[in-house]
Design an enzyme around this catalytic site. Structure first.
Site, PDB file in Angstrom:
ATOM      1  CE1 TYR A  83      19.209 -32.737  33.972  1.00  0.00           C
ATOM      2  CE2 TYR A  83      19.435 -30.505  33.095  1.00  0.00           C
ATOM      3  CZ  TYR A  83      18.638 -31.546  33.556  1.00  0.00           C
ATOM      4  OH  TYR A  83      17.277 -31.394  33.601  1.00  0.00           O
ATOM      5  CB  ILE A  88       8.053 -33.867  36.782  1.00  0.00           C
ATOM      6  CG1 ILE A  88       8.519 -32.457  37.118  1.00  0.00           C
ATOM      7  CG2 ILE A  88       7.236 -33.850  35.499  1.00  0.00           C
ATOM      8  CD1 ILE A  88       9.499 -31.885  36.112  1.00  0.00           C
ATOM      9  CB  ALA A  90       6.360 -42.706  37.974  1.00  0.00           C
ATOM     10  CG  ASN A  91      10.198 -42.849  43.043  1.00  0.00           C
ATOM     11  OD1 ASN A  91      10.791 -43.171  42.016  1.00  0.00           O
ATOM     12  ND2 ASN A  91      10.782 -42.186  44.031  1.00  0.00           N
TER      13      ASN A  91
END
EC number: 1.1.1.-
Length: 352
Positions: free
Chosen positions: A293, A136, A132-133
């Site tokens: 991915y 998105i 969250a730094n």
């Protein structure tokens, strides 16, 4: 006119003047709503004109917005040393004319976080967001915190997490935000994070599994697993399982897994159609970053679906979300070619 009289709205002449017993109020993010004190209900539309409005501009000099213990927004006039529940900007509202959808879908790819959270008070809700730094994750954390939620930013770098906290506090000094260390490439770190969170004796209403790596060169984690697979899927899988009891105790609660449309362009079965676990954590010789991915994102989808099947009877829902194609964030930082592609696509894709 008979209908207006029946509804008690015939007492005023002006279309904009409120009938007796009605009051105009604003939310934290500036949307106007109307309280009917006689029937003890609220609504977004003006009781006479049916219009929706929002306030325009910043608060006047010397004014500050606060929230009382009931979650009600009020305003402090520091110059005249007084408080009021009446937004001083209500004299300068602008009309909101949303295009009503022709289908049942309320939001689409152009919807912003603020539009989706419009009018929602998340006070008392506890949220954990991984990664969250930045990107998105940061935008999600900021939007939820500005609507009253207590948000925990679970970040690999505590320093960058604390910097993100300060940026959110810079927008609203009363935001309830905190940074905690979580390295998804270490199952021990995931366990320590879960234990540290549980020691706070907080509920958990929303867990957003957002952190991911993309286009990373082959490497093994300290647990001996390919890093893309562990960071994007297995670390989140372990985190959810460790916090599953808290989620159930906090129901209604939800898990949101940030996946990708890329999950469609891969497979995790061998030629005979059986699940091939060696594809999930391949050797260096068999590794291709894009495929790794895509496989991790497919695992996200499968996990979210099964989690919802198991926990929804206990009041915990799980959903996987595709945030948008090639959103320009820091996820492409591992290779200059990816950075170039994201840069070229930036004018045509959704912004942060």
């Amino acid at each position: 006119m008979a209908a207006l009289k029946y509804a008690g709205l015939e007492d005023t002449d002006s279309e904009e003047e409120l009938p007796p017993g009605w009051e105009e109020r604003t939310t934290k993010d500036g949307w106007v709503y109307y309280a009917n004190h006689l029937e003890e209900k609220t609504q977004w539309e003006h009781p006479k004109s049916g219009k929706r409005k929002r306030v325009a501009g910043d608060l006047p000099y010397g004014w500050e917005q606060e929230t009382d213990e009931n979650g009600q927004v009020y305003f402090v006039d520091h110059i005249n040393k007084r408080t009021t529940y009446l937004d001083p900007r209500l004299a300068f509202t602008v009309e909101d004319n949303p295009v009503k959808p022709t289908t049942r879908q309320k939001y689409d790819g152009n919807s912003t976080a603020m539009e989706i959270l419009q009018g929602r008070d998340l006070s008392g809700k506890v949220v954990i967001i991984t990664g969250a730094n930045s990107g998105i994750g940061f935008e999600t954390a900021k939007s939820l915190a500005l609507h009253g939620a207590c948000v925990i930013l679970a970040c690999r770098s505590l320093a960058r997490g604390k910097d993100a906290v300060q940026r959110i506090l810079g927008e609203w000094h009363k935001a309830k935000v905190e940074a905690m260390t979580l390295d998804l490439a270490s199952l021990q770190s995931v366990q320590h994070f879960a234990e540290a969170f549980k020691s706070k004796n907080l509920p958990l209403h929303i867990l957003i599994c957002n952190a991911a790596v993309f286009g990373a060169p082959w490497s093994l984690t300290e647990d001996g697993l390919e890093s893309t697979f562990q960071v994007n899927h297995l670390g989140h899988f372990y985190l959810v399982r460790l916090l599953e009891d808290v989620l159930c105790q906090s129901s209604p609660a939800r898990v949101v897994v940030v996946s990708s449309e890329s999950h469609r362009f891969t497979e995790i079965k061998d030629s005979s159609g059986k699940l091939d676990f060696s594809l999930l954590s391949p050797s260096k010789k068999e590794y291709w970053a894009m495929l790794a991915y895509n496989r991790s994102k497919l695992c996200n989808i499968l996990f979210s679906n099964e989690l919802n099947r198991r926990l929804s009877p206990h009041g915990v829902t799980s959903n996987a979300v595709h945030p948008g194609n090639m959103i320009y964030s820091s996820i492409h930082r591992n290779w200059w070619v990816y950075t170039l592609l994201f840069t070229l696509a930036r004018p045509f894709t959704k912004s942060m």
